[in-house]
Scaffold this motif. Structure first.
Motif, PDB file in Angstrom:
ATOM      1  N   ARG A 165       0.854  -1.176   0.002  1.00 22.64           N
ATOM      2  CA  ARG A 165       0.231   0.012  -0.134  1.00 22.64           C
ATOM      3  C   ARG A 165       0.865   1.315   0.016  1.00 22.64           C
ATOM      4  O   ARG A 165       0.821   2.066  -0.765  1.00 22.64           O
ATOM      5  CB  ARG A 165      -0.944  -0.181   1.222  1.00 22.64           C
ATOM      6  N   ASP A 166       1.926   1.159   0.989  1.00 24.82           N
ATOM      7  CA  ASP A 166       2.717   2.678   0.990  1.00 24.82           C
ATOM      8  C   ASP A 166       3.317   2.665  -0.428  1.00 24.82           C
ATOM      9  O   ASP A 166       3.462   3.946  -0.868  1.00 24.82           O
ATOM     10  CB  ASP A 166       3.928   2.379   1.885  1.00 24.82           C
ATOM     11  N   HIS A 167       3.781   1.385  -1.160  1.00 23.83           N
ATOM     12  CA  HIS A 167       4.394   1.716  -2.487  1.00 23.83           C
ATOM     13  C   HIS A 167       3.509   2.416  -3.791  1.00 23.83           C
ATOM     14  O   HIS A 167       4.015   3.583  -4.222  1.00 23.83           O
ATOM     15  CB  HIS A 167       5.008   0.606  -3.186  1.00 23.83           C
ATOM     16  N   PHE A 168       2.078   1.895  -3.443  1.00 19.48           N
ATOM     17  CA  PHE A 168       1.161   2.503  -4.427  1.00 19.48           C
ATOM     18  C   PHE A 168       1.063   3.792  -4.090  1.00 19.48           C
ATOM     19  O   PHE A 168       0.812   4.532  -5.052  1.00 19.48           O
ATOM     20  CB  PHE A 168       0.009   1.328  -4.380  1.00 19.48           C
ATOM     21  N   GLN A 169       1.056   4.153  -2.734  1.00 15.93           N
ATOM     22  CA  GLN A 169       0.481   5.643  -2.422  1.00 15.93           C
ATOM     23  C   GLN A 169       1.681   6.490  -2.960  1.00 15.93           C
ATOM     24  O   GLN A 169       1.281   7.495  -3.553  1.00 15.93           O
ATOM     25  CB  GLN A 169       0.164   5.699  -1.106  1.00 15.93           C
ATOM     26  N   ILE A 170       2.695   6.259  -2.855  1.00 19.66           N
ATOM     27  CA  ILE A 170       3.898   7.189  -3.269  1.00 19.66           C
ATOM     28  C   ILE A 170       3.835   7.351  -4.654  1.00 19.66           C
ATOM     29  O   ILE A 170       3.796   8.312  -5.102  1.00 19.66           O
ATOM     30  CB  ILE A 170       5.183   6.429  -2.894  1.00 19.66           C
ATOM     31  N   SER A 171       3.627   6.233  -5.524  1.00 16.04           N
ATOM     32  CA  SER A 171       3.406   6.357  -7.099  1.00 16.04           C
ATOM     33  C   SER A 171       2.339   7.180  -7.175  1.00 16.04           C
ATOM     34  O   SER A 171       2.538   7.932  -8.167  1.00 16.04           O
ATOM     35  CB  SER A 171       3.045   4.971  -7.369  1.00 16.04           C
ATOM     36  N   ARG A 172       1.126   7.161  -6.725  1.00 18.55           N
ATOM     37  CA  ARG A 172      -0.007   7.784  -6.801  1.00 18.55           C
ATOM     38  C   ARG A 172       0.531   9.468  -6.826  1.00 18.55           C
ATOM     39  O   ARG A 172      -0.058  10.382  -7.476  1.00 18.55           O
ATOM     40  CB  ARG A 172      -1.166   7.478  -6.082  1.00 18.55           C
ATOM     41  N   GLU A 173       0.903   9.691  -5.543  1.00 20.29           N
ATOM     42  CA  GLU A 173       1.412  11.116  -5.393  1.00 20.29           C
ATOM     43  C   GLU A 173       2.230  11.682  -6.248  1.00 20.29           C
ATOM     44  O   GLU A 173       2.261  12.893  -6.652  1.00 20.29           O
ATOM     45  CB  GLU A 173       2.050  11.144  -3.811  1.00 20.29           C
ATOM     46  N   GLN A 174       3.298  10.675  -6.869  1.00 20.53           N
ATOM     47  CA  GLN A 174       4.270  11.388  -7.490  1.00 20.53           C
ATOM     48  C   GLN A 174       3.844  11.699  -9.058  1.00 20.53           C
ATOM     49  O   GLN A 174       4.188  12.385  -9.674  1.00 20.53           O
ATOM     50  CB  GLN A 174       5.616  10.657  -7.539  1.00 20.53           C
ATOM     51  N   ALA A 175       2.882  10.698  -9.414  1.00 14.16           N
ATOM     52  CA  ALA A 175       2.490  10.427 -10.887  1.00 14.16           C
ATOM     53  C   ALA A 175       0.908  10.376 -10.954  1.00 14.16           C
ATOM     54  O   ALA A 175       0.635   9.241 -11.187  1.00 14.16           O
ATOM     55  CB  ALA A 175       3.482   9.462 -11.709  1.00 14.16           C
ATOM     56  N   PRO A 176       0.352  11.305 -10.574  1.00  9.33           N
ATOM     57  CA  PRO A 176      -1.142  10.949 -10.322  1.00  9.33           C
ATOM     58  C   PRO A 176      -1.969  10.644 -11.831  1.00  9.33           C
ATOM     59  O   PRO A 176      -2.908  10.091 -11.944  1.00  9.33           O
ATOM     60  CB  PRO A 176      -1.889  12.471 -10.181  1.00  9.33           C
ATOM     61  N   GLY A 177      -1.226  10.831 -12.834  1.00  7.29           N
ATOM     62  CA  GLY A 177      -1.590  10.130 -14.046  1.00  7.29           C
ATOM     63  C   GLY A 177      -1.244   8.863 -14.391  1.00  7.29           C
ATOM     64  O   GLY A 177      -1.729   7.997 -15.266  1.00  7.29           O
ATOM     65  N   TYR A 178      -0.690   8.073 -13.535  1.00  9.05           N
ATOM     66  CA  TYR A 178      -0.400   6.588 -13.598  1.00  9.05           C
ATOM     67  C   TYR A 178      -1.297   5.689 -13.003  1.00  9.05           C
ATOM     68  O   TYR A 178      -1.328   5.324 -11.657  1.00  9.05           O
ATOM     69  CB  TYR A 178       1.056   6.417 -13.185  1.00  9.05           C
ATOM     70  N   LEU A 179      -2.388   5.449 -13.570  1.00  7.63           N
ATOM     71  CA  LEU A 179      -3.716   4.826 -13.228  1.00  7.63           C
ATOM     72  C   LEU A 179      -3.442   3.451 -12.537  1.00  7.63           C
ATOM     73  O   LEU A 179      -4.187   2.788 -11.797  1.00  7.63           O
ATOM     74  CB  LEU A 179      -4.768   4.875 -14.178  1.00  7.63           C
ATOM     75  N   GLU A 180      -2.377   2.842 -13.189  1.00  9.30           N
ATOM     76  CA  GLU A 180      -2.389   1.361 -12.765  1.00  9.30           C
ATOM     77  C   GLU A 180      -1.989   1.048 -11.290  1.00  9.30           C
ATOM     78  O   GLU A 180      -2.542   0.178 -10.881  1.00  9.30           O
ATOM     79  CB  GLU A 180      -1.116   0.669 -13.582  1.00  9.30           C
TER      80      GLU A 180
END
Lengths: 230, 535
Positions: free
Chosen positions: B218-233
């Motif tokens: 979950r923490d990894h996916f959240q970082i990804s979401r914050e950094q690149a909000p357009g990466y929907l995967e």
């Protein structure tokens, strides 16, 4: 309108109108460019007016695209996802989009970007920012503009330079030292700069953040627009 | 460097005649000779069926029917275009619809209007160079030769700095496909040491997810979401992880956020509906399933689950008539045996809830008939749903045999086995069900090991025969399929090559990979078979 129907959202109305205006300006620009040949045999004054017309259409078009993009930023609807890009390719495409304006304005463009340079950024946003800077440089330069790029201190820098008189002192900016404090009431330059600064700051790499500088000097001696991306 | 487009077959798809001619003329300026045109998705599909195109220029807006993205998805899924085809999407503005779709459904490039011939030519040439660079990797990937594809990536990474990032992304996902978890993790960590990159961060999250470390994931996916909000995967994975952590509320809001960016995804809308239904949020579920059906109307990615989910919502909201109507329409929309079984089962359950027992019984008999008539076994979900109705209508034997089949074919899938147990529980067969499940599991383990033990004793023909028998009994059990291929490879290595057996083993492996993707044994055994063939 039926009084019970929901109040339309002004921002949405504006956005869809801007969209419509953008399309019609795009068409105008295409038509103007298409008849490029007609304008070559005319007086110097008319030629200069033609290039000015192209410049204004270009500028307006870019402004409207900035507005739409800012609208999407505001609504959290912009699909921001930096990808590995080749600055050389982006610069080449920006140059193609300005081909007619360059030749009508009798301005020479040099591109000085290493082919093998690869960096992570949002290509559409950066192309938009560079395009606006180039339009601006073509208008204010004497006869030459240059796009250059490189990597320094682990950051990509992209610069648009001209050999005109340079920016007036009150316009010089370094977003790292102080926010530009764009004053929309003062006239024409506000939106482009605001957009560029916003785009720069959207690009981050961990704790580092992109920046924007307007300075004078550089190899061509005129104005120099620099965006850096970590 | 300049590519000659004279031999290329090009297709222009646009609903406006003027634009079609404009595009055609631009392609001709680029040197193309063979240019055909289509004015809508249906016509375009017809053309794509008739021949393999090298270049497709497609407007995103195609009027009524499919849009450009849906056309691309269908062309890819039906393999009307391959990795060699260049697909350029043309659009008035950058939209999230395809930029944010799954990587495999993205066009090679998109061009924002207005387009000029020199811009088009420049793009076409760049794409041609890139395709060339990735051609052999794409070929190995489509043959599912993961080991070879990984080696090709490494080879190229040694000198190709321009494509380094894309090569690393590909290599990472190939390593995951090949079950090389440690190597994948190392690669992602190396990439992240230089820069925060969404696919690498999401890759690390997927590894944690796979190993059951849901909080770290979950923490990894959240970082990804914050950094690149357009990466929907990353959103989809985050929602899945939050669900595993029992946090359905946040899972729902994660999916809602993704849907704000890409409202036209039928799959994501369906997932939101299922989450909401599970939480008992019937209004949200109703709206999400309906939206999924609406945006899926012209899409090959439309799912029967949206209809089945909507029927469930309707029946839970005491709108049985509407539920029955939806169940009719799903059978109409999807000519699929499993979908028919599930729709019928749902129909029968509605009747039992309403105490219309004779109607429910009739449906159960109809289902029995359908099961007898079909040549293949139903999938697990359909089996569970049919079994539920059979138990509710007193057809105990039928139900038990379906559930036994599910357990035997999935004896290591604990989540699924819990569902089987739940079906027994709800029919007041807790203890009996638990015994049945245990017996089936044992049976599956015995069958799985039957040939392997014989093979260790050197009795290879007997071992092969035993594994073949096990495979016929448990045709969807990944363990059994892998062991069949394993014994077959031993047999082939000792007793000489036999092309029919190699093909039979490949088929078993492909099925195993479909049922249980990302296992190391798949690529290992595939490699072994390839080597045997080259002898």
């Amino acid at each position: 309108m039926n009084p019970s129907s929901p109040q339309p959202d002004l921002a949405t109305i504006l956005a869809s109108s801007v969209h419509d205006m953008k399309n019609s300006l795009g068409l105008m620009g295409r038509l103007l460019a298409k008849h490029e040949a007609v304008w070559t045999g005319i007086s110097a004054e008319a030629q200069s007016e033609y290039s000015h017309l192209l410049y204004e259409v270009n500028r307006m078009n870019a402004n409207l695209i900035s507005l739409l993009t800012l609208y999407k930023f505001g609504k959290g609807l912009y699909p921001f996802d930096p990808q590995p890009c080749q600055p050389a390719e982006i610069c080449e495409e920006v140059a193609m989009q300005h081909r007619v304006l360059l030749s009508a304005s009798k301005v020479v463009l040099h591109i000085d970007v290493p082919d093998d340079l690869v960096w992570h950024f949002d290509a559409d946003l950066i192309a938009g920012v560079l395009g606006q800077a180039l339009t601006n440089a073509i208008n204010y330069t004497t006869d030459t503009v240059r796009i250059a790029a490189g990597v320094e201190h682990d950051e990509l820098w992209l610069a648009v330079e001209d050999n005109g008189r340079g920016y007036p002192p009150q316009m010089l900016v370094d977003s790292r030292k102080a926010v530009s404090g764009v004053d929309f009431s003062s006239g024409s330059t506000g939106l482009g700069l605001y957009f560029a600064e916003h785009v720069a700051q959207l690009h981050r790499n961990r704790e580092r953040i992109g920046s924007l500088r307007l300075e004078n000097g550089g190899p061509l001696g005129g104005g120099r627009f620099v965006i850096t991306l970590p | 460097m300049a590519t000659n487009f004279a031999s290329h077959h090009c297709l222009v798809v646009d609903d406006f005649q003027g634009m079609r001619y404009l595009m055609r003329d631009m392609l001709r300026e680029c040197g193309a000779v063979h240019v055909e045109m289509a004015s809508n998705g249906k016509e375009a599909l017809q053309r794509l069926l008739e021949r393999r195109y090298d270049i497709v220029l497609c407007d995103y807006n195609l009027g009524q029917g499919k849009n450009g993205q849906q056309l691309l998805e269908e062309a890819k899924l039906r393999q009307l275009i391959g990795p060699a085809t260049t697909w350029i999407m043309i659009t008035a503005e950058k939209s999230s619809d395809w930029i944010m779709g799954a990587v495999e459904y993205q066009p090679d490039s998109y061009l924002l209007k207005p387009i000029t011939a020199d811009l088009l030519l420049s793009r076409l040439e760049k794409i041609a160079v890139r395709k060339q660079a990735f051609a052999d990797i794409a070929q190995a990937m489509s043959n599912k030769q993961y080991t070879r594809a990984i080696a090709l990536c490494d080879e190229r990474l040694a000198y190709d700095t321009v494509n380094a990032s894309e090569l690393q992304r590909l290599k990472g996902s190939l390593l995951l496909d090949a079950g090389e978890i440690d190597a994948a993790q190392k690669l992602y960590e190396t990439v992240l040491a230089n820069r925060e990159i969404a696919w690498a961060r999401t890759g690390l999250g997927r590894i944690c997810f796979q190993q059951g470390e849901y909080e770290a994931a979950r923490d990894h996916f959240q970082i990804s979401r914050e950094q690149a909000p357009g990466y929907l995967e990353a959103y989809d994975w985050l929602a899945r992880t939050q669900q595993r952590l029992g946090d359905a509320e946040h899972a729902e809001s994660t999916l809602s956020a993704a849907l704000k960016l890409s409202p036209n995804s039928p799959l994501r809308q369906k997932s939101l509906g299922e989450l909401a239904l599970q939480r008992g949020d019937l209004d949200v579920a109703d709206a999400a399933f309906r939206k999924s059906i609406a945006v899926g109307e012209h899409s090959i990615l439309k799912t029967p689950e949206a209809y089945l989910g909507l029927a469930k919502v309707c029946s839970k909201s005491s709108r049985s008539d509407e539920a029955l109507k939806v169940l009719k329409s799903v059978q109409h929309q999807f000519s699929d045996d499993d979908v028919a079984l599930r729709a019928k089962s749902a129909e029968g359950m509605i009747y039992t809830q309403e105490n219309q027992l004779s109607k429910a019984g009739a449906v159960a008999n109809e289902l029995k008939q359908m099961l007898q008539e079909r040549a293949t076994r139903p999938d697990s979900t359909a089996s569970l749903e049919v079994a539920e109705l059979m138990l509710a209508t007193g057809q105990r034997d039928q139900a038990v045999s379906l559930l036994q089949d599910v357990v035997r074919n999935n004896h290591e899938d604990n989540l699924l086995i819990d569902k089987v147990q739940a079906v027994f529980d709800s029919a007041n067969m807790k203890a009996e069900g638990s015994n049945l499940v245990e017996a089936c599991r044992r049976e599956a383990v015995e069958l799985m090991n039957s040939g392997v033990l014989l093979a260790r004793d050197g009795k290879l023909p007997e071992a092969l025969a035993a594994m073949r028998g096990a495979r016929d009994k448990l045709p969807a059990n990944a363990r059994v399929l892998f062991n069949f291929a394993f014994v077959a490879v031993m047999y082939l290595q000792k007793l000489g090559t036999d092309e029919a057996l190699i093909e039979e083993s490949r088929q078993a492996l492909r099925e195993a990979n479909r049922v249980s993707p990302g296992e190391k044994r798949f690529s290992q055994l595939m490699d072994a078979l390839n080597k045997l063939e080259q002898r």
